[in-house]
Design an enzyme around this catalytic site. Structure first.
Site, PDB file in Angstrom:
ATOM      1  CB  THR A  37      -0.902   0.027   1.261  1.00  8.87           C
ATOM      2  OG1 THR A  37      -0.071  -0.099   2.408  1.00  8.87           O
ATOM      3  CG2 THR A  37      -1.927  -1.086   1.247  1.00  8.87           C
ATOM      4  NE  ARG A 103     -12.776 -13.970  11.560  1.00  2.00           N
ATOM      5  CZ  ARG A 103     -12.248 -13.359  12.617  1.00  2.00           C
ATOM      6  NH1 ARG A 103     -13.008 -13.045  13.654  1.00  2.00           N
ATOM      7  NH2 ARG A 103     -10.981 -13.063  12.639  1.00  2.00           N
ATOM      8  CB  CYS A 136      -6.851 -15.675  17.760  1.00  7.90           C
ATOM      9  SG  CYS A 136      -7.375 -14.179  18.591  1.00  7.90           S
ATOM     10  CD  GLN A 163      -9.251 -13.198  24.085  1.00  8.16           C
ATOM     11  OE1 GLN A 163     -10.403 -13.460  24.387  1.00  8.16           O
ATOM     12  NE2 GLN A 163      -8.957 -12.560  22.978  1.00  8.16           N
ATOM     13  CB  SER A 166      -0.015 -10.861  20.234  1.00  7.05           C
ATOM     14  OG  SER A 166      -0.718 -11.971  20.751  1.00  7.05           O
ATOM     15  CE  LYS A 245     -14.927 -10.702  16.444  1.00  5.32           C
ATOM     16  NZ  LYS A 245     -13.597 -10.060  16.448  1.00  5.32           N
ATOM     17  NE  ARG A 268      -6.215  -7.661  24.734  1.00  3.15           N
ATOM     18  CZ  ARG A 268      -6.558  -8.285  23.614  1.00  3.15           C
ATOM     19  NH1 ARG A 268      -6.123  -9.504  23.350  1.00  3.15           N
ATOM     20  NH2 ARG A 268      -7.362  -7.708  22.733  1.00  3.15           N
TER      21      ARG A 268
END
Ligand code: HSE
Length: 370
Positions: A37, A103, A136, A163, A166, A245, A268
């Site tokens: 890009t 998705r 993920c 989580q 990352s 999700k 997190r």
């Protein structure tokens, strides 16, 4: 030879994907153009077999259209902008994507082939062209419990996640390090043992977390010395989008007739690149624990069944062990005191490998088999 166009190879997921593809000599099967890009027309810095020496223009529909397969890890904004234009222009090739944008679209398949190769092959027969990597946490949980899903042993699941930074991206990982440094530079004195004053030290740590200079631009809050029990946006039903999700994507991956309710709290924590999950699994019937172990062990080659002992758990059921590896440790497997159909389990997985790059890489091989 199929023409492969790769976008987003410089980002974090892209870099992991490149490493994996180079290690597996995947490039020999394709004529690859790396698109950019920002450095259009410059020399391609990735020296792999059969690759175009010049970087293509990631926004040029005519250039992209020449590809048989587009693989992107460039992110959702790119997908949102380019995918509709490319399809409207008549592009009939495959679109493989790490971003979540497409998705849940009807004509997109979420790819996790150790769980749903049959779904992927059926979609290919029906001429579907959009193949999207899953969230993920969802992919890692499904690989861990593949045997139980396959045997249709599960009534419902709650997943409580731990989580890694990352999941937010490279800048978040960097910010976590800076948060840790901001505090430890100021409280770890030249006297290594501060145990006698630890309550005063803890107060200093707490105050530093709200210091105006504390780095929090990316997380919006301290993650170091803290945890954040909200990931992604708010939904009206009180779930975070990340929590939503789990059920939505897992059931779409399996395309099973009976929906499996999956819900929990996504948190997190201050690990770098491995997501962990504590699972409560309601079984449809009482299955002996040794059978459960075999089902989990035998489903796929990446599951590492960790015996439910303290020493094995601390050695193998940790982000420290799983980081940088395709291994999916599954342990703490035991029947809960709640009753014989309630199973406890804990699993860990590298969020950038099986959680992002590997399902995309494997989809390329499925296309080669066609
Ligand atoms: N949404 C995940 C996270 C990462 O924030 O940890 C991407 O699947």
């Amino acid at each position: 030879m199929k023409k492969l166009g790769i976008i987003g190879w410089r980002g974090m997921v892209g870099q992991v994907l490149m490493e994996q593809m180079i290690a597996a000599s995947d490039f020999k099967h394709f004529e690859t153009t790396f698109f950019s890009t920002s450095q259009i027309g410059e020399k391609n810095p990735i020296d792999v077999a059969n690759s175009n020496p010049i970087l293509g223009d990631a926004y040029n529909i005519e250039q992209l259209k020449k590809m048989d397969i587009i693989l992107t890890a460039q992110g959702g904004d790119y997908t949102e902008k380019i995918h509709p234009q490319l399809r409207t222009s008549g592009f009939k090739g495959f679109w493989i994507d790490a971003a979540s944008t497409l998705r849940m679209k009807n004509d997109a398949v979420i790819i996790l082939d150790p769980l749903n190769k049959d779904v992927i092959l059926r979609a290919l027969q029906k001429n579907q062209k959009d193949f999207i990597g899953g969230n993920c946490t969802v992919s890692l949980m499904m690989l861990a419990l593949g045997g139980l899903f396959k045997q249709e042993a599960i009534e419902w699941i709650t997943s409580m996640t731990y989580q890694a930074a990352s999941g937010g991206g490279a800048r978040h990982m960097n910010e976590l390090l800076n948060q840790m440094k901001f505090v430890t530079d100021k409280v770890v004195s030249s006297t290594p043992d501060q145990s006698a004053q630890i309550l005063q030290v803890e107060k200093k740590v707490k105050n530093l977390l709200s210091d105006p200079a504390f780095p929090r631009e990316n997380f919006g809050a301290p993650l170091a010395f803290n945890l954040l029990p909200w990931i992604d946006s708010e939904l009206e039903n009180g779930q975070s989008r990340e929590e939503w999700k789990a059920g939505a994507e897992a059931n779409k991956i399996l395309q099973s007739k009976t929906l499996i309710p999956i819900d929990g709290t996504c948190v997190r924590v201050s690990t770098m690149r491995c997501h962990s999950q504590a699972l409560t699994i309601k079984l449809k019937k009482d299955i002996p624990i040794d059978e459960i172990e075999s089902m989990i062990r035998e489903h796929n080659e990446w599951v590492k069944f960790v015996p439910n002992t303290k020493s094995e758990t601390l050695k193998f059921l940790t982000p420290e062990f799983a980081s940088g590896s395709l291994s999916i440790p599954v342990g703490r497997v035991r029947k809960m005191n709640l009753g014989p159909t309630y199973l406890n389990a804990f699993t860990v997985g590298d969020q950038l490998l099986w959680g992002a790059a590997e399902p995309l890489r494997r989809m390329l091989h499925i296309l080669l088999e066609q």
